[in-house]
Design a protein around this motif. Structure first.
Motif, PDB file in Angstrom:
ATOM      1  N   ALA A  80       0.870  -1.187   0.000  1.00 22.83           N
ATOM      2  CA  ALA A  80       0.000   0.000   0.000  1.00 22.83           C
ATOM      3  C   ALA A  80       0.897   1.224   0.000  1.00 22.83           C
ATOM      4  O   ALA A  80       1.857   1.300   0.769  1.00 22.83           O
ATOM      5  N   LEU A  81       0.596   2.180  -0.866  1.00 22.18           N
ATOM      6  CA  LEU A  81       1.429   3.373  -1.011  1.00 22.18           C
ATOM      7  C   LEU A  81       0.634   4.640  -0.769  1.00 22.18           C
ATOM      8  O   LEU A  81      -0.549   4.720  -1.113  1.00 22.18           O
ATOM      9  N   THR A  82       1.297   5.632  -0.196  1.00 27.26           N
ATOM     10  CA  THR A  82       0.786   6.989  -0.078  1.00 27.26           C
ATOM     11  C   THR A  82       1.824   7.883  -0.739  1.00 27.26           C
ATOM     12  O   THR A  82       2.995   7.870  -0.339  1.00 27.26           O
ATOM     13  N   PHE A  89       5.423   6.998   1.126  1.00 29.61           N
ATOM     14  CA  PHE A  89       5.714   5.877   2.006  1.00 29.61           C
ATOM     15  C   PHE A  89       4.806   4.725   1.633  1.00 29.61           C
ATOM     16  O   PHE A  89       3.759   4.888   1.001  1.00 29.61           O
ATOM     17  N   GLY A  90       5.264   3.549   1.993  1.00 25.22           N
ATOM     18  CA  GLY A  90       4.485   2.353   1.704  1.00 25.22           C
ATOM     19  C   GLY A  90       4.733   1.311   2.771  1.00 25.22           C
ATOM     20  O   GLY A  90       5.721   1.371   3.504  1.00 25.22           O
ATOM     21  N   MET A 109       9.936 -16.655   6.485  1.00 24.40           N
ATOM     22  CA  MET A 109       8.922 -16.118   7.382  1.00 24.40           C
ATOM     23  C   MET A 109       8.429 -14.802   6.808  1.00 24.40           C
ATOM     24  O   MET A 109       9.157 -14.115   6.093  1.00 24.40           O
ATOM     25  N   TRP A 110       7.210 -14.473   7.122  1.00 21.17           N
ATOM     26  CA  TRP A 110       6.654 -13.195   6.701  1.00 21.17           C
ATOM     27  C   TRP A 110       7.114 -12.108   7.668  1.00 21.17           C
ATOM     28  O   TRP A 110       7.100 -12.319   8.888  1.00 21.17           O
ATOM     29  N   VAL A 111       7.556 -11.010   7.116  1.00 21.93           N
ATOM     30  CA  VAL A 111       7.948  -9.847   7.910  1.00 21.93           C
ATOM     31  C   VAL A 111       7.116  -8.656   7.458  1.00 21.93           C
ATOM     32  O   VAL A 111       6.484  -8.676   6.404  1.00 21.93           O
ATOM     33  N   ARG A 112       7.145  -7.630   8.275  1.00 16.70           N
ATOM     34  CA  ARG A 112       6.486  -6.367   7.930  1.00 16.70           C
ATOM     35  C   ARG A 112       7.572  -5.431   7.418  1.00 16.70           C
ATOM     36  O   ARG A 112       8.664  -5.376   7.980  1.00 16.70           O
ATOM     37  N   VAL A 113       7.282  -4.726   6.345  1.00 20.00           N
ATOM     38  CA  VAL A 113       8.269  -3.804   5.793  1.00 20.00           C
ATOM     39  C   VAL A 113       7.610  -2.457   5.519  1.00 20.00           C
ATOM     40  O   VAL A 113       6.455  -2.393   5.084  1.00 20.00           O
TER      41      VAL A 113
END
Length: 148
Positions: A80-82, A89-90, A109-113
């Motif tokens: 998701a981008l703004t 930022f995204g 593993m899944w991470v948040r970025v």
């Protein structure tokens, strides 16, 4: 203020920069990975230390990954981008997986970025990123078995 058409074009360019990261990782190409980042990027990556200053420090993390992986798969989900005038930022979920050099398959593993970008000399570049996993507060350990 960006028009909807301008915002759409800027967002497409930023998504292209994230795609360069994905392609560079899959190809294990450090030079390709360098292109989407500003020279002075500040990265709060998953590996110590608390911050990595500059694109060369960011690339050292990927070089360590390439040293142990024979094949690398990298995916980004739900980006998701703004986008504004010159700043964006995204946020997304990302997973590094593949096959280790000894032949062991690794699901990863899944991470948040989170990406922070700035338009510099006409090109969107990542000036800051942060990668994290959720924390189990009572144990002080990262939770690495979650999926988006």
């Amino acid at each position: 203020m960006l028009t909807p058409t301008q915002r759409e074009a800027e967002e497409a360019e930023i998504r292209g920069q994230i795609d360069k990261i994905i392609d560079g990782l899959r190809a294990k190409d450090l030079e390709a990975l360098k292109r989407p980042y500003a020279p002075g990027v500040v990265s709060f990556d998953i590996e110590p230390p608390l911050q990595h200053l500059g694109v060369e420090a960011k690339l050292e993390n990927w070089a360590r990954v390439f040293a142990v992986f024979g094949d690398v798969t990298y995916e980004v989900r739900d980006l998701a981008l703004t986008v504004g005038d010159g700043l964006a930022f995204g946020h997304a979920f990302a997973r590094l997986s593949g096959t280790l050099k000894d032949g062991t398959a690794v699901d990863g593993m899944w991470v948040r970025v989170t990406y922070c970008l700035q338009k510099i000399d006409g090109t969107w570049l990542i000036v800051h990123d942060q990668v994290s996993v959720p924390l189990d507060v009572p144990t002080g350990r990262g939770v690495v078995d979650l999926e988006p």
